[in-house]
Design a protein around this motif. Sequence first.
Motif, PDB file in Angstrom:
ATOM      1  N   PRO A 181       0.825  -1.214   0.000  1.00 33.44           N
ATOM      2  CA  PRO A 181       0.000   0.000   0.000  1.00 33.44           C
ATOM      3  C   PRO A 181       0.860   1.265   0.000  1.00 33.44           C
ATOM      4  O   PRO A 181       1.994   1.257   0.473  1.00 33.44           O
ATOM      5  CB  PRO A 181      -0.800  -0.107   1.319  1.00 33.44           C
ATOM      6  N   HIS A 182       0.287   2.332  -0.538  1.00 33.45           N
ATOM      7  CA  HIS A 182       0.971   3.630  -0.558  1.00 33.45           C
ATOM      8  C   HIS A 182       0.152   4.658   0.223  1.00 33.45           C
ATOM      9  O   HIS A 182      -1.089   4.598   0.245  1.00 33.45           O
ATOM     10  CB  HIS A 182       1.141   4.126  -1.992  1.00 33.45           C
ATOM     11  N   TYR A 183       0.831   5.628   0.810  1.00 36.93           N
ATOM     12  CA  TYR A 183       0.180   6.736   1.517  1.00 36.93           C
ATOM     13  C   TYR A 183       0.928   8.020   1.191  1.00 36.93           C
ATOM     14  O   TYR A 183       2.123   8.010   0.894  1.00 36.93           O
ATOM     15  CB  TYR A 183       0.224   6.524   3.039  1.00 36.93           C
ATOM     16  N   THR A 184       0.211   9.144   1.249  1.00 36.56           N
ATOM     17  CA  THR A 184       0.845  10.448   1.087  1.00 36.56           C
ATOM     18  C   THR A 184       0.197  11.427   2.058  1.00 36.56           C
ATOM     19  O   THR A 184      -0.683  11.061   2.842  1.00 36.56           O
ATOM     20  CB  THR A 184       0.733  10.945  -0.358  1.00 36.56           C
ATOM     21  N   VAL A 197       4.761   3.411  11.288  1.00 36.80           N
ATOM     22  CA  VAL A 197       6.087   3.034  10.818  1.00 36.80           C
ATOM     23  C   VAL A 197       6.532   3.891   9.632  1.00 36.80           C
ATOM     24  O   VAL A 197       7.722   4.178   9.467  1.00 36.80           O
ATOM     25  CB  VAL A 197       6.131   1.531  10.445  1.00 36.80           C
ATOM     26  N   LEU A 198       5.580   4.341   8.807  1.00 35.57           N
ATOM     27  CA  LEU A 198       5.936   5.089   7.607  1.00 35.57           C
ATOM     28  C   LEU A 198       6.389   6.514   7.913  1.00 35.57           C
ATOM     29  O   LEU A 198       7.025   7.155   7.072  1.00 35.57           O
ATOM     30  CB  LEU A 198       4.751   5.130   6.625  1.00 35.57           C
ATOM     31  N   VAL A 199       6.076   7.006   9.101  1.00 37.80           N
ATOM     32  CA  VAL A 199       6.525   8.357   9.481  1.00 37.80           C
ATOM     33  C   VAL A 199       7.587   8.288  10.578  1.00 37.80           C
ATOM     34  O   VAL A 199       7.940   9.301  11.174  1.00 37.80           O
ATOM     35  CB  VAL A 199       5.334   9.223   9.945  1.00 37.80           C
ATOM     36  N   SER A 200       8.105   7.080  10.792  1.00 37.15           N
ATOM     37  CA  SER A 200       9.084   6.898  11.872  1.00 37.15           C
ATOM     38  C   SER A 200      10.488   7.331  11.471  1.00 37.15           C
ATOM     39  O   SER A 200      11.323   7.624  12.333  1.00 37.15           O
ATOM     40  CB  SER A 200       9.124   5.421  12.285  1.00 37.15           C
ATOM     41  N   LYS A 204      14.803   0.796   7.708  1.00 36.16           N
ATOM     42  CA  LYS A 204      14.842  -0.657   7.793  1.00 36.16           C
ATOM     43  C   LYS A 204      13.465  -1.209   8.142  1.00 36.16           C
ATOM     44  O   LYS A 204      12.983  -2.165   7.527  1.00 36.16           O
ATOM     45  CB  LYS A 204      15.866  -1.102   8.836  1.00 36.16           C
ATOM     46  N   LEU A 205      12.822  -0.577   9.146  1.00 30.79           N
ATOM     47  CA  LEU A 205      11.480  -1.013   9.538  1.00 30.79           C
ATOM     48  C   LEU A 205      10.469  -0.741   8.431  1.00 30.79           C
ATOM     49  O   LEU A 205       9.536  -1.524   8.225  1.00 30.79           O
ATOM     50  CB  LEU A 205      11.058  -0.307  10.828  1.00 30.79           C
ATOM     51  N   ILE A 206      10.654   0.368   7.735  1.00 30.71           N
ATOM     52  CA  ILE A 206       9.752   0.708   6.622  1.00 30.71           C
ATOM     53  C   ILE A 206       9.854  -0.348   5.519  1.00 30.71           C
ATOM     54  O   ILE A 206       8.841  -0.813   4.988  1.00 30.71           O
ATOM     55  CB  ILE A 206      10.077   2.107   6.061  1.00 30.71           C
TER      56      ILE A 206
END
Length: 247
Positions: A181-184, A197-200, A204-206
Motif C-alpha cells: 500500500p501507498h500513503y501520502t 512506521v511510515l513516518v518513523s 529498515k522497519l519501513i
Amino acid sequence: MMNIDVLSIFPEMFEGVFGHSILKKAAEKGAAGYNVVNFRDFANNKHQTVDDYPYGGGAGMVLKPQPIFDAVSDLKERAKSTSPRVILMCPQGERYTQKKAEELAREEHLIFICGHYEGYDERIREHVITDEISIGDYVLTGGELGAMVVIDSVVRLLPGVLGSEESHIQDSFSTGLLEHPHYTRPADFRGMKVPDVLVSGNHKLIDEWRMKESLRRTLQRRPDLLEEAELTEKQKKWLDELIKLNE
C-alpha cells in the motif's frame, strides 16, 4: 531506440495513445519511435479488401495472408531489421505477463499485428509471427486495444523513460508479488491515519513493513502468484506467519 511498428486497419486509434503521457515522453527522449501502418494499403486488389470468406464455410471473415505478409516484409526492409519480434494480438495467444513485458523490452524492433473479423489465415501464424499474445481470457473487437496495453507496459521499462529507475522495479508483478500500500500527505485525513512506521524515519522497519504488506496483499488477492515467487528465507518466514494468522 526501440522501433515499434503497428499494423492496423484503424491507425487513427493510436493517435491519442502515442501522443500523451509516458509514451509521448519516451518518443521525446528518443527511447522509442512509433509507426502505425494501415495494412489495407498493401492489399493487391482494386477494392483494397483484406479479408475473405473462410474455406470450408462458417461464420465471419478471415484476414487474408497477402497484405500482412507484404506489410511485414516492407517494414523489415525499411528498418533494415532481419529479426524483429512480430507479435500477433490474439485471444489464443499466451497470457500476457510482466515477465513477457520485460522480455520484449530488451528488443530493438517490435511489430504488432492487430486483427479484426473472425481470425487470421493460419499461414500468417506459421510463417510471419514470432509471438502470439493475449491480454486476458476475453474477446475484444480487434487487436488495437491489446496492442496499446502491451506497448505501454513495454515502453515504460525502457532506460530513462520513467523518472525513477526504481519505479518499475517496485511495481506489482515485477517482483512476483503485488505491490504494498501507498500513503501520502496528510498523515491524518479525516481521522484515517498513515501507519506509524511510515513516518518513523526508520528505513529498515519501513522496508520490512512494505515487504510484509506486499506478501499480505498477494496472499489475500492473488495467492496463485506465491506458487512461483522466489522468496528469501526471511520472506518465507513472514509468509508462514501470515498464513497462520489467517487460519
